[in-house]
Design a protein around this motif. Structure first.
Motif, PDB file in Angstrom:
ATOM      1  N   GLU A  92      18.028  48.436  -7.540  1.00  0.00           N
ATOM      2  CA  GLU A  92      19.152  49.117  -6.894  1.00  0.00           C
ATOM      3  C   GLU A  92      19.948  48.155  -5.999  1.00  0.00           C
ATOM      4  O   GLU A  92      21.169  48.252  -5.912  1.00  0.00           O
ATOM      5  CB  GLU A  92      18.723  50.367  -6.120  1.00  0.00           C
ATOM      6  N   SER A  93      19.268  47.209  -5.382  1.00  0.00           N
ATOM      7  CA  SER A  93      19.977  46.211  -4.567  1.00  0.00           C
ATOM      8  C   SER A  93      20.755  45.250  -5.455  1.00  0.00           C
ATOM      9  O   SER A  93      21.867  44.834  -5.108  1.00  0.00           O
ATOM     10  CB  SER A  93      18.987  45.428  -3.700  1.00  0.00           C
ATOM     11  N   GLN A  94      20.190  44.914  -6.590  1.00  0.00           N
ATOM     12  CA  GLN A  94      20.906  44.046  -7.539  1.00  0.00           C
ATOM     13  C   GLN A  94      22.202  44.726  -8.006  1.00  0.00           C
ATOM     14  O   GLN A  94      23.257  44.098  -8.057  1.00  0.00           O
ATOM     15  CB  GLN A  94      20.010  43.703  -8.729  1.00  0.00           C
ATOM     16  N   ARG A  95      22.103  46.009  -8.328  1.00  0.00           N
ATOM     17  CA  ARG A  95      23.295  46.762  -8.751  1.00  0.00           C
ATOM     18  C   ARG A  95      24.318  46.841  -7.615  1.00  0.00           C
ATOM     19  O   ARG A  95      25.521  46.658  -7.827  1.00  0.00           O
ATOM     20  CB  ARG A  95      22.914  48.171  -9.214  1.00  0.00           C
ATOM     21  N   ALA A  96      23.840  47.103  -6.418  1.00  0.00           N
ATOM     22  CA  ALA A  96      24.747  47.187  -5.269  1.00  0.00           C
ATOM     23  C   ALA A  96      25.440  45.845  -5.026  1.00  0.00           C
ATOM     24  O   ALA A  96      26.640  45.809  -4.715  1.00  0.00           O
ATOM     25  CB  ALA A  96      23.981  47.621  -4.020  1.00  0.00           C
TER      26      ALA A  96
END
Length: 131
Positions: A91-95
């Motif tokens: 989710e941090s990678q996507r953000a």
């Protein structure tokens, strides 16, 4: 860097330096740009501190983004600057990737420019004297 580039004539692909909204790297960035060497910002989120900065939070709220996304976008809007945020969470990678969709305006950039720019967080004992 100057010795490697100008005296040794080493082929430098990029230079990784700590760079984020709280640390001025103008001198290094200008030198690298003049030599056509990309700057790669490590610790681009000030080791997580960017996420809790009130100015960045406010700008993020205005754009429906996080403070971290604002900090990344500020870096990525600069010529010849890449950022390598550290995360293992999907989710941090996507953000982080979603930061590319953000559009900072002049007011945002002015507010970011007003932040203190003297906060170095990566300073190991073997580090050289920084400019």
């Amino acid at each position: 860097m100057k010795t490697a580039v100008e005296e040794i004539k080493a082929p430098i692909a990029c230079n990784q330096v700590e760079y984020h909204v709280l640390l001025d790297q103008t001198k290094v960035a200008k030198y690298l740009a003049a030599k056509s060497i990309p700057l790669v910002a490590y610790a681009p989120l000030a080791q997580g501190r960017a996420a809790s900065d009130e100015t960045l939070i406010s700008i993020g709220r205005k754009h429906g983004a996080s403070a971290a996304q604002v900090a990344l976008k500020w870096l990525l809007d600069q010529d010849s600057v890449a950022a390598i945020p550290k995360t293992s969470r999907a989710e941090s990678q996507r953000a982080n990737l979603d930061a590319l969709k953000l559009k900072l305006d002049d007011e945002d950039r002015k507010a970011i420019a007003a932040l203190p720019k003297d906060k170095r967080f990566v300073n190991p004992g073997f580090a050289p004297g920084w400019d």
